[in-house]
Motif scaffolding. Structure first.
Motif, PDB file in Angstrom:
ATOM      1  N   GLN A 366      68.137  94.398 -21.525  1.00 37.61           N
ATOM      2  CA  GLN A 366      69.027  95.445 -22.042  1.00 37.61           C
ATOM      3  C   GLN A 366      69.015  95.476 -23.567  1.00 37.61           C
ATOM      4  OE1 GLN A 366      70.425  97.516 -19.883  1.00 37.61           O
ATOM      5  NE2 GLN A 366      69.529  96.344 -18.208  1.00 37.61           N
ATOM      6  N   ILE A 367      68.923  94.297 -24.196  1.00 39.64           N
ATOM      7  CA  ILE A 367      68.875  94.244 -25.664  1.00 39.64           C
ATOM      8  C   ILE A 367      67.612  94.932 -26.168  1.00 39.64           C
ATOM      9  CG2 ILE A 367      68.671  92.705 -27.654  1.00 39.64           C
ATOM     10  CD1 ILE A 367      70.350  90.660 -26.072  1.00 39.64           C
ATOM     11  N   GLY A 368      66.468  94.608 -25.546  1.00 40.16           N
ATOM     12  CA  GLY A 368      65.217  95.242 -25.956  1.00 40.16           C
ATOM     13  C   GLY A 368      65.252  96.751 -25.782  1.00 40.16           C
ATOM     14  N   LYS A 369      65.828  97.207 -24.685  1.00 40.39           N
ATOM     15  CA  LYS A 369      65.915  98.644 -24.432  1.00 40.39           C
ATOM     16  C   LYS A 369      66.818  99.325 -25.455  1.00 40.39           C
ATOM     17  CE  LYS A 369      66.861 101.930 -20.679  1.00 40.39           C
ATOM     18  NZ  LYS A 369      67.265 102.055 -19.262  1.00 40.39           N
ATOM     19  N   SER A 370      67.948  98.695 -25.778  1.00 43.28           N
ATOM     20  CA  SER A 370      68.881  99.298 -26.728  1.00 43.28           C
ATOM     21  C   SER A 370      68.308  99.349 -28.140  1.00 43.28           C
ATOM     22  CB  SER A 370      70.201  98.525 -26.741  1.00 43.28           C
ATOM     23  OG  SER A 370      70.021  97.219 -27.257  1.00 43.28           O
ATOM     24  N   LEU A 371      67.427  98.394 -28.472  1.00 42.56           N
ATOM     25  CA  LEU A 371      66.838  98.366 -29.808  1.00 42.56           C
ATOM     26  C   LEU A 371      65.520  99.129 -29.894  1.00 42.56           C
ATOM     27  CD1 LEU A 371      67.523  94.636 -30.804  1.00 42.56           C
ATOM     28  CD2 LEU A 371      68.791  96.681 -31.481  1.00 42.56           C
ATOM     29  N   CYS A 523      75.258  98.295 -29.875  1.00 37.74           N
ATOM     30  CA  CYS A 523      75.506  97.879 -28.486  1.00 37.74           C
ATOM     31  C   CYS A 523      75.829  96.392 -28.377  1.00 37.74           C
ATOM     32  CB  CYS A 523      74.297  98.205 -27.613  1.00 37.74           C
ATOM     33  SG  CYS A 523      73.840  99.948 -27.586  1.00 37.74           S
ATOM     34  N   TYR A 524      75.144  95.560 -29.158  1.00 38.98           N
ATOM     35  CA  TYR A 524      75.331  94.114 -29.037  1.00 38.98           C
ATOM     36  C   TYR A 524      75.738  93.444 -30.346  1.00 38.98           C
ATOM     37  CZ  TYR A 524      73.366  94.089 -24.327  1.00 38.98           C
ATOM     38  OH  TYR A 524      73.154  94.290 -22.987  1.00 38.98           O
ATOM     39  N   LYS A 525      75.955  94.214 -31.400  1.00 33.32           N
ATOM     40  CA  LYS A 525      76.250  93.615 -32.695  1.00 33.32           C
ATOM     41  C   LYS A 525      77.513  92.769 -32.663  1.00 33.32           C
ATOM     42  CE  LYS A 525      76.779  94.705 -37.599  1.00 33.32           C
ATOM     43  NZ  LYS A 525      76.744  95.768 -38.634  1.00 33.32           N
ATOM     44  N   MET A 526      78.630  93.366 -32.273  1.00 29.21           N
ATOM     45  CA  MET A 526      79.894  92.632 -32.265  1.00 29.21           C
ATOM     46  C   MET A 526      79.850  91.471 -31.270  1.00 29.21           C
ATOM     47  SD  MET A 526      82.785  92.117 -33.549  1.00 29.21           S
ATOM     48  CE  MET A 526      82.792  93.540 -34.644  1.00 29.21           C
TER      49      MET A 526
END
Length: 606
Positions: A366-371, A523-526
């Motif tokens: 999911q991280i790779g997709k969001s970035l 999406c994942y920063k915080m």
């Protein structure tokens, strides 16, 4: 003491040497180690969740919070192995392995049926149950194989833990190559593979894994290093293959070739096993020839019988001794260990460290997709994590053993540095530095892997090996606790919140059963800023354990095991060089004890 030696001549040989040698290998200590390596090399299916999580999400229409809930139950099953530990306390290891193999196939087979639509769409709680059962089989494999090896090689526990947990770390990359060779690019079939393959391997070696008499061989460390070199070659080959597969398109045949090479490297340690067992076999036969009819009669004064103190006859309350534990390194009871401040501190630090790295691993896809990374990179990320997970485990296992024995650097201090290093990977994900996810995968995979052998070795050293099966699995409970807090509560909810914001900004509304997708750094920063802070807190807590155990680690923590081996060898006749198995007959009179020791069966104790 009077000693009389009588030799009556001897000799004898017989047929069936090859059959006897084969039996010697199959029942040997080193073949047991090899079997444990194979079981561990396919026991890491929980680390491959990122490869098939998208299929679950799309097939069953889950949002990210629901998917992370499944991930939590996966981690819960994979790490809550107290039941397997308690079973292992009262049954032989093969029972634990049998239960684990059955659970592995049952859980993942039901997930495969659900994702492929071969059964009606299950409810969320049913999927949570399936994945929990399937993942819990990993704790049974760990308890049956890994705990048994640690008990059989207590003075090399760091190396044993590093190697075995290292093969677990490599299992993701190993199974990935086998999956492509068997099923091509059908990712749903990966779930089926991780259902039947680990179960089959455990069934094959059910009776091989067992507790054996502790015998320290002079070349024991050298053997483990030779196996390490082979495993490093396997990891290097997998890394090369992953790079090529990321740049080139592999056909089914080419995947088959890589799978054959991987399988060959997995079985390469068998050559070391056969060579070592051959040496033991030759020494045993030589000893049999030299001592085939040698009889030694020893007459000695009787040993004084231990007197029983009247106060010791008073019953000890188990609960009364809970808060009165023995010295560190002695055998704690289960309750003494669980209520120990050392265990509490270690548990909190592990919860923060493992919870953060596991959250990153479970969300890599999911991280790779969001970035904005290409979909082909997802497999690369998972494989990188798998390989560096392995390297973290073997480096932590072998490295901490060297630092501890040569320089008296305590394992808790090394554990603290590993937690601190993992913060770098979390920060790279939080701020979405271009192309940094490859580096973050390496750092997080290494740190995640390094934490496990360190934590398990610390538990065995501080609390002893008597109840290690249970305490080992209790320590692993920190993983699902940290995963639930940081993955489900923090990362999952923040991701869904940002996804809903993006849908609202585009004037869209979520349809029933539609998955939520978030795009961008936000999406994942915080989430990973919070994870970084939690990991730093874990570092501070870990320093408390460093201070509390500094005197313990300055001493000789393996002295107890060397003394036990020396006593055992003395009782067997003092043949430390050949580890003879001796038959004794004691004849007791009023003032003397006569011991007749026959060396006819003298040979190498294995």
């Amino acid at each position: 003491m009077v000693v009389a030696n009588v030799s009556t001549g001897g000799g004898g040989g017989g047929g069936g040497n090859m059959k006897n040698f084969s039996l010697h290998i199959l029942t040997g200590r080193w073949f047991m180690v090899f079997a444990s390596f194979l079981i561990m090399s396919v026991a890491g299916a929980t680390y491959m969740f990122g490869l098939y999580s998208s299929d679950i999400k799309s097939s069953l229409g889950y949002d990210q919070t629901t998917l992370n809930l499944l991930s939590f139950f996966k981690d819960l099953g994979g790490n809550v192995g107290v039941l397997s530990g308690l079973i292992n306390e009262v049954t032989p290891p093969w029972v634990v392995l049998f239960i684990g193999a059955t659970m592995n196939f049952s859980g993942y087979f039901m997930i495969w049926l659900s994702v492929t639509g071969k059964v009606a769409k299950p409810r969320v709680w049913q999927m949570c149950l399936y994945i929990c059962i399937g993942a819990n089989s990993q704790s049974f494999a760990n308890t049956g194989a890994l705990v048994t090896c640690v008990k059989n090689f207590p003075e090399s526990r760091g190396m044993v833990l590093g190697l075995l947990k290292g093969f677990v770390g490599l299992s993701g990359a190993i199974i990935t190559q086998l999956y492509h060779a068997f099923y091509g690019d059908n990712s749903k079939s990966l779930i089926l593979l991780i259902g039947w393959l680990p179960a089959a391997v455990s069934f094959i070696f059910l009776r091989t894994i067992r507790i054996m008499k502790v015998v320290r061989q002079a070349n024991e460390v050298k053997i483990f290093y030779n196996i390490l070199y082979i495993s490093l070659g396997l990891a290097g080959f997998l890394m090369l293959v992953i790079i090529l597969q990321n740049r080139l398109h592999f056909s089914r045949i080419e995947y088959g070739v890589t799978a054959v090479v991987v399988t060959a490297l997995l079985f390469a340690p068998l050559c070391i096993v056969i060579s070592e067992e051959m040496n033991l076999w030759k020494n045993k036969n030589q000893q049999d020839m030299n001592n085939s009819s040698h009889i030694q009669v020893v007459a000695e004064n009787p040993q004084p019988k231990a007197t029983i103190n009247g106060d010791s006859s008073k019953p000890n309350s188990c609960l009364r001794n809970v808060f009165n534990p023995p010295n560190r390194g002695e055998d704690y009871s289960i309750l003494q260990a669980l209520f120990s401040m050392d265990m509490v501190v270690l548990f909190i630090a592990t919860t923060c460290g493992v919870g953060g790295t596991l959250t990153a691993i479970d969300n890599l896809g999911q991280i790779g997709k969001s970035l904005g990374y290409p979909t082909t990179s997802t497999t690369t990320f998972v494989s990188l994590v798998s390989i560096w997970n392995y390297l973290g485990r073997v480096v932590a296992g072998f490295g901490s053993e060297i630092f501890l024995t040569k320089y008296k650097i305590p394992r808790p201090l090394i554990f603290t540095f590993v937690l601190l290093f993992s913060c770098l990977g979390h920060i790279l994900i939080a701020f979405g530095v271009p192309n940094s996810l490859y580096v973050a995968s390496v750092i997080i995979g290494f740190c995640f892997g390094a934490q496990w052998p360190l934590m398990f070795a610390i538990i065995s050293e501080i609390f002893g090996l008597k109840y290690y099966s249970t305490l080992y699995n209790f320590g692993a409970v920190a993983s699902p606790v940290g995963s639930y807090i940081l993955n489900v509560v923090v990362a999952g909810r923040i991701y869904d919140r940002e996804a809903r914001k993006q849908m609202a900004a585009m004037g869209l509304s979520r349809a029933a059963g539609e998955d939520l997708t978030c795009i961008g750094i936000v999406c994942y920063k915080m989430s990973f800023i919070v994870i970084t802070a939690a990991t730093l807190f874990g570092c501070l807590v870990s320093l408390i354990l460093v201070v509390r155990t500094r005197k313990f680690y300055r001493g000789d923590i393996y002295k107890k095991f060397r003394e036990e081996v020396a006593v055992a060898e003395a009782e067997m006749g003092g043949s430390t060089s050949t580890n003879c198995v001796v038959d004794t007959i004691s004849i007791t009179s009023s003032d003397t004890t006569t011991t007749v020791t026959t060396a006819k069966q003298c040979g190498l104790d294995r």
